[in-house]
Design an enzyme around this catalytic site. Structure first.
Site, PDB file in Angstrom:
ATOM      1  N   GLY A 254      13.026   8.930  -9.368  1.00  0.00           N
ATOM      2  CA  GLY A 254      13.929   9.143  -8.224  1.00  0.00           C
ATOM      3  C   GLY A 254      15.301   9.918  -8.999  1.00  0.00           C
ATOM      4  O   GLY A 254      15.408   9.803 -10.003  1.00  0.00           O
ATOM      5  N   LEU A 255      16.078  10.400  -8.065  1.00  0.00           N
ATOM      6  CA  LEU A 255      17.340  10.917  -8.217  1.00  0.00           C
ATOM      7  C   LEU A 255      18.282   9.683  -8.089  1.00  0.00           C
ATOM      8  O   LEU A 255      18.559   9.275  -6.939  1.00  0.00           O
ATOM      9  CB  LEU A 255      17.599  11.981  -7.575  1.00  0.00           C
ATOM     10  N   GLY A 256      19.133   9.269  -9.090  1.00  0.00           N
ATOM     11  CA  GLY A 256      20.254   8.346  -8.888  1.00  0.00           C
ATOM     12  C   GLY A 256      21.499   9.066  -8.109  1.00  0.00           C
ATOM     13  O   GLY A 256      21.619  10.251  -8.156  1.00  0.00           O
TER      14      GLY A 256
ATOM     15  N   ASP B 219      17.807   7.013  -4.863  1.00  0.00           N
ATOM     16  CA  ASP B 219      18.478   5.886  -5.010  1.00  0.00           C
ATOM     17  C   ASP B 219      19.968   5.889  -4.685  1.00  0.00           C
ATOM     18  O   ASP B 219      20.803   6.225  -5.192  1.00  0.00           O
ATOM     19  CB  ASP B 219      18.301   5.313  -6.532  1.00  0.00           C
TER      20      ASP B 219
ATOM     21  N   TYR C 251      28.337   3.169  -3.510  1.00  0.00           N
ATOM     22  CA  TYR C 251      28.587   4.567  -4.185  1.00  0.00           C
ATOM     23  C   TYR C 251      29.848   5.457  -3.434  1.00  0.00           C
ATOM     24  O   TYR C 251      29.927   6.590  -3.824  1.00  0.00           O
ATOM     25  CB  TYR C 251      27.128   5.244  -4.186  1.00  0.00           C
TER      26      TYR C 251
ATOM     27  N   HIS D 285      22.059  -5.701  -3.929  1.00  0.00           N
ATOM     28  CA  HIS D 285      22.586  -4.845  -5.096  1.00  0.00           C
ATOM     29  C   HIS D 285      22.986  -5.792  -6.384  1.00  0.00           C
ATOM     30  O   HIS D 285      22.459  -5.391  -7.430  1.00  0.00           O
ATOM     31  CB  HIS D 285      23.973  -4.277  -4.698  1.00  0.00           C
TER      32      HIS D 285
ATOM     33  N   PRO E 143       7.312   7.507  -5.377  1.00  0.00           N
ATOM     34  CA  PRO E 143       7.325   8.307  -6.245  1.00  0.00           C
ATOM     35  C   PRO E 143       7.901   7.696  -7.703  1.00  0.00           C
ATOM     36  O   PRO E 143       9.034   7.104  -7.685  1.00  0.00           O
ATOM     37  CB  PRO E 143       8.140   9.705  -5.990  1.00  0.00           C
ATOM     38  N   ALA E 144       7.159   7.985  -8.866  1.00  0.00           N
ATOM     39  CA  ALA E 144       7.516   7.190 -10.053  1.00  0.00           C
ATOM     40  C   ALA E 144       9.004   7.802 -10.852  1.00  0.00           C
ATOM     41  O   ALA E 144       9.039   7.096 -11.919  1.00  0.00           O
ATOM     42  CB  ALA E 144       6.455   7.518 -10.978  1.00  0.00           C
TER      43      ALA E 144
ATOM     44  N   GLY F 205       0.926  -1.278  -0.047  1.00  0.00           N
ATOM     45  CA  GLY F 205      -0.141   0.170   0.121  1.00  0.00           C
ATOM     46  C   GLY F 205       0.708   1.234   0.072  1.00  0.00           C
ATOM     47  O   GLY F 205       0.151   2.072  -0.381  1.00  0.00           O
TER      48      GLY F 205
END
Ligand code: NAP
Length: 347
Positions: free
Chosen positions: A35-37, A65, A70, A131, A32-33, A28
């Site tokens: 995102g920021l990488g 994300d 990273y 990952h 958000p469709a 549910g």
């Protein structure tokens, strides 16, 4: 003052997050469709990425994300702290992080997640992904010939031991959802069969030249959300992920034609296509005009049905992030990582 932006929208440099489409997960929860990488591809500094996160939140991004590998979560944590000192509340953000390949061991999963939480300065994650399905370490910045001495293939029983710990993270309240990344249909079938808590998403390479229609449909029909990485074709990807056969989706004549009609950069057309197709693109950028126009692309005039069909027809099955560094024995080719014959590649 409202100004005409690169996307043609009248905007004052802010997209109302309420306008951004949301994907509803089986729990549910709404994601958000777009995102920021945050992968700096070994050449954009952690500080630059963290600055982009803070200012992307100011232009309306709510989905980020992240990943421990990273190497920038400790600085992104300061950015989130600033964001949460503004009028944005934690529950309005969607934060993903990922378990790196050398932390699949049963005793490593929970501490690794706790480390990401500490670095990101959060007390829960919305989504935590495994990952890669291979427990194969490679050093940041390594080249394409790099191989781990201890490299291993996918072994389902071992993956499920890792997954049990991922499930425990949900039980502990440290993460709200768990998911996979870089999986194939045969691997996902086994995980879906054996999981107590099923993956909520599969993160996978998706762009107009690599549409993965079979996996995309499999993921959706099993109730998972497909999160699409490298949605623009990863023009800044590390050298190890480049081969002469690679194509460039932003130079495809169909994408260029549509970008001319809409007076948008071809990158934004790729993002629009992704959102409209039903995946969740996570484009990377540290340039405000770029990440703003990508977000605007998710809410502005849709592509026509004809354009969507045209883009659907330019798939070249061109995988860019091939993963060579994860190969586990001599004489293999990168296709072995991706079960191209429909069965898990034997050890
Ligand atoms: N799960 C996984 O294994 C995995 C693998 C790869 C990536 N990812 C995730 O996916 C994210 C995105 O993938 P990616 O970074 O490989 O590639 P990407 O998002 O396809 O491409 C990013 C590149 O596109 C440029 N760009 C972005 N928006 C633009 C625009 N509107 N106009 C012109 N250029 C634009 C950026 O340059 P500027 O900075 O100059 O704008 C950057 O060089 C990563 O950051 C990471 O979070 C996950």
């Amino acid at each position: 003052m409202k100004v005409q932006s690169a996307s043609g929208l009248l905007t004052n440099g802010y997209v109302d997050p309420a306008l951004v489409p949301q994907r509803v997960l089986p729990s549910g929860a709404k994601m958000p469709a777009i995102g920021l990488g945050t992968f700096g591809s070994d050449h954009v500094s952690p500080a630059e990425v963290a600055a982009a996160v803070e200012s992307a939140a100011a232009v309306g991004y709510r989905h980020f994300d992240c990943a421990s590998v990273y190497g920038n979560e400790h600085l992104i944590g300061y950015a989130f702290q600033q964001v949460l000192h503004s009028d944005i509340k934690r529950e309005q953000l969607w934060v993903t992080s990922k378990l790196w390949n050398d932390k699949h061991g049963e005793n490593d999963v929970i501490p690794s997640c706790r480390q990401s939480l500490a670095d990101l300065r959060l007390n829960y994650l919305d989504l935590y992904l495994v990952h890669w399905p291979f427990p194969n370490f490679h050093a940041p910045g390594c080249d394409v010939t790099s191989r781990s001495q201890d490299a291993k293939p996918y072994v389902h029983t071992e993956f499920m031991r890792t997954w049990r710990k991922m499930e425990e993270l949900v039980d502990l309240g440290l993460v709200r959802h768990i998911g996979t990344s870089n999986m194939t249909i045969p691997k996902l079938k086994l995980v879906l069969r054996d999981a107590r808590i099923k993956p909520a998403v599969n993160e996978m390479e998706l762009h107009p030249h690599f549409q993965q229609p079979e996996l995309f449909e499999f993921v959706r029909s099993n109730g998972l959300v497909p999160v699409g990485y490298s949605p623009i074709g990863s023009p800044g990807r590390p050298q190890r992920d480049r081969t002469p056969e690679d194509s460039v989706p932003t130079k495809d004549p169909v994408i260029v034609k549509i970008s001319n009609r809409l007076r948008l950069h071809p990158a934004v057309v790729c993002v629009k296509w992704a959102v409209q197709r039903g995946q969740v693109p996570i484009p990377f950028s540290t340039k405000r005009t770029h990440y703003l126009s990508n977000l605007e692309g998710a809410v502005s005039e849709p592509l026509t049905d004809f354009e969507m069909r045209e883009i659907g027809s330019i798939d070249r099955n061109c995988r860019l992030i091939k993963g060579q560094v994860f190969l586990w024995k001599e004489g293999q080719s990168w296709e072995d990582l991706w079960d191209v014959n429909g069965e898990i590649t034997p050890p």
